[in-house]
Design a protein around this motif. Structure first.
Motif, PDB file in Angstrom:
ATOM      1  N   LEU A 290       0.844  -1.200   0.000  1.00 38.48           N
ATOM      2  CA  LEU A 290       0.000   0.000   0.000  1.00 38.48           C
ATOM      3  C   LEU A 290       0.873   1.242   0.000  1.00 38.48           C
ATOM      4  O   LEU A 290       1.887   1.307   0.710  1.00 38.48           O
ATOM      5  N   ASP A 291       0.489   2.231  -0.798  1.00 37.33           N
ATOM      6  CA  ASP A 291       1.203   3.502  -0.807  1.00 37.33           C
ATOM      7  C   ASP A 291       0.780   4.328   0.416  1.00 37.33           C
ATOM      8  O   ASP A 291      -0.370   4.220   0.869  1.00 37.33           O
ATOM      9  N   PRO A 292       1.694   5.145   0.964  1.00 38.27           N
ATOM     10  CA  PRO A 292       1.330   5.976   2.126  1.00 38.27           C
ATOM     11  C   PRO A 292       0.136   6.889   1.881  1.00 38.27           C
ATOM     12  O   PRO A 292      -0.627   7.181   2.806  1.00 38.27           O
ATOM     13  N   PHE A 293      -0.020   7.359   0.634  1.00 44.58           N
ATOM     14  CA  PHE A 293      -1.134   8.267   0.357  1.00 44.58           C
ATOM     15  C   PHE A 293      -2.326   7.494  -0.190  1.00 44.58           C
ATOM     16  O   PHE A 293      -2.243   6.838  -1.227  1.00 44.58           O
TER      17      PHE A 293
ATOM     18  N   VAL B  53      -7.652   2.052  -4.276  1.00 46.84           N
ATOM     19  CA  VAL B  53      -6.568   1.706  -3.363  1.00 46.84           C
ATOM     20  C   VAL B  53      -5.260   1.868  -4.130  1.00 46.84           C
ATOM     21  O   VAL B  53      -5.070   1.248  -5.179  1.00 46.84           O
ATOM     22  N   ARG B  54      -4.380   2.716  -3.620  1.00 46.63           N
ATOM     23  CA  ARG B  54      -3.111   2.973  -4.306  1.00 46.63           C
ATOM     24  C   ARG B  54      -2.051   1.978  -3.818  1.00 46.63           C
ATOM     25  O   ARG B  54      -1.797   1.880  -2.619  1.00 46.63           O
ATOM     26  N   ARG B  55      -1.445   1.287  -4.789  1.00 43.29           N
ATOM     27  CA  ARG B  55      -0.384   0.334  -4.457  1.00 43.29           C
ATOM     28  C   ARG B  55       0.909   0.699  -5.185  1.00 43.29           C
ATOM     29  O   ARG B  55       0.880   1.230  -6.293  1.00 43.29           O
TER      30      ARG B  55
ATOM     31  N   SER C 243       4.537  13.196 -12.551  1.00 44.10           N
ATOM     32  CA  SER C 243       4.484  12.866 -11.143  1.00 44.10           C
ATOM     33  C   SER C 243       5.044  14.022 -10.330  1.00 44.10           C
ATOM     34  O   SER C 243       5.863  14.803 -10.813  1.00 44.10           O
ATOM     35  N   GLY C 244       4.576  14.097  -9.100  1.00 43.98           N
ATOM     36  CA  GLY C 244       5.079  15.126  -8.196  1.00 43.98           C
ATOM     37  C   GLY C 244       4.923  14.665  -6.762  1.00 43.98           C
ATOM     38  O   GLY C 244       4.085  13.803  -6.460  1.00 43.98           O
ATOM     39  N   PRO C 245       5.729  15.206  -5.849  1.00 43.73           N
ATOM     40  CA  PRO C 245       5.615  14.800  -4.445  1.00 43.73           C
ATOM     41  C   PRO C 245       4.289  15.243  -3.843  1.00 43.73           C
ATOM     42  O   PRO C 245       3.795  16.321  -4.137  1.00 43.73           O
ATOM     43  N   TYR C 246       3.717  14.378  -3.034  1.00 41.36           N
ATOM     44  CA  TYR C 246       2.445  14.721  -2.391  1.00 41.36           C
ATOM     45  C   TYR C 246       2.270  13.895  -1.123  1.00 41.36           C
ATOM     46  O   TYR C 246       2.235  12.663  -1.155  1.00 41.36           O
ATOM     47  N   LYS C 247       2.186  14.568   0.016  1.00 42.44           N
ATOM     48  CA  LYS C 247       1.920  13.952   1.321  1.00 42.44           C
ATOM     49  C   LYS C 247       2.789  12.723   1.593  1.00 42.44           C
ATOM     50  O   LYS C 247       2.288  11.631   1.880  1.00 42.44           O
ATOM     51  N   GLY C 248       4.078  12.919   1.468  1.00 40.28           N
ATOM     52  CA  GLY C 248       5.014  11.856   1.804  1.00 40.28           C
ATOM     53  C   GLY C 248       5.184  10.789   0.754  1.00 40.28           C
ATOM     54  O   GLY C 248       5.848   9.775   0.984  1.00 40.28           O
ATOM     55  N   SER C 249       4.613  10.989  -0.407  1.00 38.63           N
ATOM     56  CA  SER C 249       4.743  10.007  -1.478  1.00 38.63           C
ATOM     57  C   SER C 249       4.893  10.734  -2.808  1.00 38.63           C
ATOM     58  O   SER C 249       5.109  11.938  -2.855  1.00 38.63           O
TER      59      SER C 249
END
Length: 502
Positions: free
Chosen positions: A243-246, A261-263, A290-296
């Motif tokens: 599972l991805d953190p976000f 569900v993001r994996r 892609s770009g950084p977002y909430k720790g992922s």
């Protein structure tokens, strides 16, 4: 009650009724003999063949039809949004192509926000197939309006030439789909390698292939359907399927009725050797932004590869891709011949999107930077005016009653700007297009028909933004940019890499 004999269901046929049947049998036998004869078999098989998914309904397979592409495998993606976002996607695509041992199809520069992804954080994005189709449609608009310019014409791809195979989009579709792309050319080589059919049906078939709207075709196209709502691509992170953190929060899932569900998925395992995608001639992504977002990361989280030195080299090379030499030279020339003095660059994005609501913060940052520069000059006992190059989307005619109008009237500052119509910009655009970097930087057919090199040139592209960025890379007194602007980020990267020394 008995029916009359002439109207009976099983009435007896006359002798003459057997004649049409005999004739039909003879015709079928004749066709069969022709079908397998050496002279007519090819013609008849093409006439009698049924359309396949890869043919788009024409009956002629168009998946890598040219012998020039035999054995090659390609990676294609759907760029979108503004130029800086498109460059970011190009960098990610180069990494993916190197990882999966595919030749990267280099797209054109799309008009600003002509194609829109949506919002990954809000889980509201266009489907990959729809995105690819929208990109194709916009490319055809650029072709019809003769405004096509390759990303490889603007961005210098030479730093990755030895480690990532590339092919210009025009060359690729001319060979792979057999369509004519000469209306996208400015000079001779492009015209010579971009000819083909101009039948509308051929373009329609190519659109279907590249977009993947018809689904996957074994050995031909594998359309990637995973997007940022469900997937974050990784490589050698030992967390495939985790599972991805976000993840979408409960309120968003309830309000938007979504169940995504993001994996985190290893791109090499999912799309490399042993996967369903491996045998496909073309691997077609949707977005690769892609770009950084909430720790992922929103979609593509491959930034280092300590176990794979080849990929690590690619990641280091693509971190900064400069503009083409003609653009860099134009920026340096303006700084050296026009400004002539140490100067400050101010990039002020004021009209586009969210930035039109942040004028106060943008001008405040400029004020602070000017104060710092003036203080430094005073310390060095330099009482000359502050030379400043301004790049902004706000036309000078609209500066009235803004902080820019006050700066322009203040004798402590000497301002410089560029326009698209300026001679330097126009001459640079012509030299840039004549150089044909996009076509020359990648795969070219072994046999080039130079008798087809005379085609009407496309319009000169609008390159003001790129020249302005190159000017800002030369600003020795510093740089102040608009917070959150990808253009400001691009300039900062150029300055970090010290691309302008004079």
């Amino acid at each position: 009650m008995d029916l009359p004999a002439s109207r009976g269901r099983w009435r007896r046929r006359s002798a003459r009724s057997h004649l049409p049947i005999a004739v039909a049998v003879l015709v079928l036998l004749l066709l069969a003999s022709l079908l397998f004869s050496s002279t007519y078999s090819t013609m008849l098989r093409s006439l009698l063949s049924f359309p396949s998914a890869a043919s788009g309904g024409s009956g002629l397979l168009q998946c890598g039809a040219s012998a020039e592409l035999e054995g090659e495998r390609f990676l294609w993606y759907a760029p979108h949004s503004g130029f800086s976002n498109q460059v970011g996607e190009l960098r990610n695509a180069a990494v993916a192509a190197a990882l999966l041992n595919r030749t990267l199809v280099v797209p054109p520069v799309l008009d600003h926000h002509a194609v829109v992804l949506g919002s990954c954080p809000k889980f509201r994005v266009n489907e990959p197939a729809s995105l690819r189709a929208a990109v194709w449609d916009h490319m055809m608009q650029l072709l019809q309006e003769r405004r096509y310019v390759s990303m490889g014409d603007i961005v210098d791809l030479s730093p990755i030439k030895s480690i990532v195979r590339t092919i210009d989009f025009r060359v690729f579709v001319s060979l792979w789909c057999g369509v004519d792309m000469q209306k996208t050319c400015f000079s001779g080589l492009c015209c010579a390698v971009s000819s083909g059919s101009s039948m509308p049906a051929e373009y329609k078939r190519c659109r279907a292939l590249l977009s993947g709207l018809g689904g996957s075709e074994k050995g031909c196209v594998y359309p990637v359907q995973d997007d940022c709502r469900t997937t974050v691509w990784t490589y050698e992170q030992n967390n495939d399927g985790a599972l991805d953190p976000f993840q979408p929060d409960e309120e968003l899932k309830r309000r938007k009725k979504i169940s995504y569900v993001r994996r985190r998925r290893d791109i090499y395992k999912a799309l490399g050797p042993g996967s369903q995608a491996e045998d496909a001639t073309l691997l077609a992504f949707g977005t690769l932004f892609s770009g950084p977002y909430k720790g992922s990361e929103s979609y593509f989280d491959i930034h280092e590869s300590p176990k794979d030195q080849r990929i690590q080299t690619v990641l280091e090379k693509i971190e900064f891709l400069p503009f083409a030499p003609e653009i860099m030279a134009a920026g340096k020339k303006f700084a050296k011949d026009k400004i002539k003095e140490p100067f400050l660059c101010a990039q002020l994005r004021l009209l586009d999107g969210q930035f039109k609501n942040h004028w106060k913060a943008t001008f405040s940052a400029l004020k602070e930077k000017l104060k710092a520069v003036e203080l430094e000059m005073k310390r060095n006992k330099n009482d000359s005016p502050v030379h400043m190059f301004i790049m902004t989307d706000l036309p000078p005619a609209n500066w009235t009653k803004t902080y820019l109008a006050n700066v322009a009237k203040d004798e402590r500052y000497k301002l410089y700007t560029l326009k698209e119509s300026d001679e330097l910009v126009q001459e640079t655009a012509e030299r840039l297009m004549a150089a044909e970097h996009g076509v020359r930087s990648g795969f070219l057919p072994k046999t080039v028909d130079y008798t087809k090199k005379d085609c009407d040139p496309v319009q000169l592209p609008e390159i003001l933004l790129y020249v302005e960025e190159s000017v800002c890379s030369c600003a020795s007194l510093g740089f102040v940019g608009t917070a959150g602007s990808t253009i400001a980020g691009s300039i900062e990267t150029m300055r970090k890499n010290e691309v302008c020394k004079w």
